[in-house]
Enzyme design. Structure first.
Site, PDB file in Angstrom:
ATOM      1  N   TYR A 152       0.824  -1.202   0.000  1.00  0.00           N
ATOM      2  CA  TYR A 152       0.000   0.000   0.000  1.00  0.00           C
ATOM      3  C   TYR A 152       0.864   1.261   0.000  1.00  0.00           C
ATOM      4  O   TYR A 152       1.791   1.404   0.795  1.00  0.00           O
ATOM      5  CB  TYR A 152      -0.915   0.014   1.230  1.00  0.00           C
ATOM      6  CG  TYR A 152      -1.719   1.285   1.373  1.00  0.00           C
ATOM      7  CD1 TYR A 152      -2.853   1.490   0.607  1.00  0.00           C
ATOM      8  CD2 TYR A 152      -1.319   2.285   2.253  1.00  0.00           C
ATOM      9  CE1 TYR A 152      -3.585   2.662   0.712  1.00  0.00           C
ATOM     10  CE2 TYR A 152      -2.036   3.463   2.368  1.00  0.00           C
ATOM     11  CZ  TYR A 152      -3.171   3.650   1.601  1.00  0.00           C
ATOM     12  OH  TYR A 152      -3.880   4.817   1.708  1.00  0.00           O
ATOM     13  N   GLY A 169      -6.184   4.858  -0.344  1.00  0.00           N
ATOM     14  CA  GLY A 169      -7.584   4.860   0.059  1.00  0.00           C
ATOM     15  C   GLY A 169      -8.397   3.901  -0.787  1.00  0.00           C
ATOM     16  O   GLY A 169      -8.064   2.722  -0.940  1.00  0.00           O
TER      17      GLY A 169
END
Length: 425
Positions: free
Chosen positions: A55, A62
């Protein structure tokens, strides 16, 4: 005292924050912090090179975290993240709050869990030492996701976009950096999200607020002791035995301070005998019982803020073994709670002070002092309105374009009535 505040991600104090933010203390980056940062950065580079799915490094953010980013667009990803989040609104943070935020951001990077190169905190250190600071809108942080917007505005200046302020003026960020021998950074993998993830905007404000709260606490005791003297009160209520049997630490500390301030009072001797009053009003007699819990509350807030100064608040975090772990250390609840407690505590400090002011100006309560503290009562109203306006009056602080406060706090933008009353007194 060391002239330098050395950032190692572990030992920054609230006193250091004030020294840099308000006092202009110079800053440097510890050598061991550089070494830690480079080890973490190597792990991030490996992930980017191997195109592993992590990530914020090789994915979007998000709701877009499931979108894989091509290797040749990883740098673009980080720049776009900073640009898109630099969307704060409203008045700008003061220069001192912004400097505090810059210091804290450099310190959390120095901790070595972000995967960023030492170039990032080194640039922040250079900006602090050169007296450069960016305009940071004070609205836009959502707390639960950290200070994304304020930190993005800081990151924008660091990549040479937007503006920077200095004591001599405001200009294009890239030009201002160059004028002081600094250069914008080109973001590498993860470095955009590293710049904007964290709690450093509201923690900076919290650190300065704690410092100011302690000053207000001590000032309240000085003002309270002077009010007691002016109203011919007695220090008996501050006897150590009264406070020891209750056992509240802050209350005992407050009473001890009041005893020190009132020691050897000649005014006390003037009315020791023949005074018909048995005890003083609450606002005088109960100062330790009110001021004391305020001290306890400030200490609680201080403990939360002090820990947050050296906290790893990035996401994901890079650990020594090369693992990148996603979590929620950017969440702002700890410092938000500290600031809520400070607001409650200082309100109580203000309200008891207002009650003392009421007794000082009220002709039926002020033990023979002039009505409303004016020698020309009737023609002049004295400090009547100063007491009525009191704590809780709306206040708008004004800052110039460089984030420096202009004048004092002006209730509703106009304090001429108070000024006139003071002149009349």
């Amino acid at each position: 005292m060391n002239d330098l505040v050395v950032l190692d991600g572990r030992s920054l104090t609230i006193a250091d924050v004030e020294a840099v933010a308000r006092g202009g203390r110079r800053v440097s980056l510890a050598d061991d912090a550089r070494a830690r940062m480079m080890r973490a950065h190597e792990h991030v580079n490996r992930i980017a090179t191997n195109r592993e799915v992590v990530y914020g490094v090789t994915t979007g953010f998000g709701k877009l975290s499931e979108v894989a980013i091509p290797h040749d667009r990883l740098a673009e990803l980080q720049v776009n993240l900073v640009r898109s989040h630099a969307s704060g609104v409203g008045a700008h943070l003061s220069r001192e709050a912004t400097r505090a935020m810059m210091l804290l951001r450099a310190n959390v990077l120095a901790k070595g869990y972000s995967g960023a190169r030492p170039l990032l905190p080194e640039l922040l250190v250079g900006m602090l030492n050169a007296g450069l600071w960016p305009p940071i809108p004070e609205q836009g942080s959502v707390g639960a996701s950290g200070d994304l917007a304020p930190l993005a505005h800081l990151g924008l200046a660091m990549i040479g976009e937007g503006e920077l302020h200095s004591e001599s003026g405001t200009g294009d960020a890239a030009h201002m950096l160059g004028a002081f021998g600094l250069a914008p950074i080109t973001l590498g993998p993860k470095e955009g999200i590293t710049l904007i993830n964290g709690t450093q905007a509201h923690t900076a404000i919290g650190a300065l607020a704690v410092t100011d709260a302690w000053r207000l606490w001590h000032t309240a005791h000085v003002a309270g002791a002077m009010s007691l003297e002016a109203l011919l009160g007695t220090p008996v209520a501050f006897d150590a035995r009264i406070h020891e049997v209750r056992g509240q630490a802050g209350q005992q500390r407050s009473a001890a301070l009041l005893r020190d301030l009132l020691a050897d009072s000649e005014i006390r001797e003037s009315h020791r005998h023949g005074d018909p009053r048995v005890q003083d009003a609450y606002s005088l007699r109960c100062m330790p019982q009110v001021h004391g819990p305020v001290a306890d509350a400030i200490e609680f807030a201080q403990s939360l803020v002090a820990r947050e100064l050296n906290a790893a608040t990035d996401n994901p975090l890079v650990f020594e073994n090369g693992e990148l772990l996603s979590g929620g250390n950017f969440h702002g609840q700890a410092v938000a709670l500290a600031l809520d407690v400070l607001a409650i505590a200082l309100t109580n400090l203000a309200t008891i002070a207002e009650r003392r002011i009421d007794r000082l100006v009220h002709p039926d309560l002020n033990q023979g002092l002039p009505p409303f503290l004016t020698t020309d009562a009737g023609v002049c109203s004295g400090f009547m309105m100063a007491q009525v306006q009191g704590p809780g009056t709306p206040c708008q602080r004004r800052y110039d374009p460089h984030g420096r406060e202009q004048g004092g706090c002006r209730p509703d933008g106009d304090d001429r009535g108070v000024e006139a009353a003071a002149r009349g007194a």
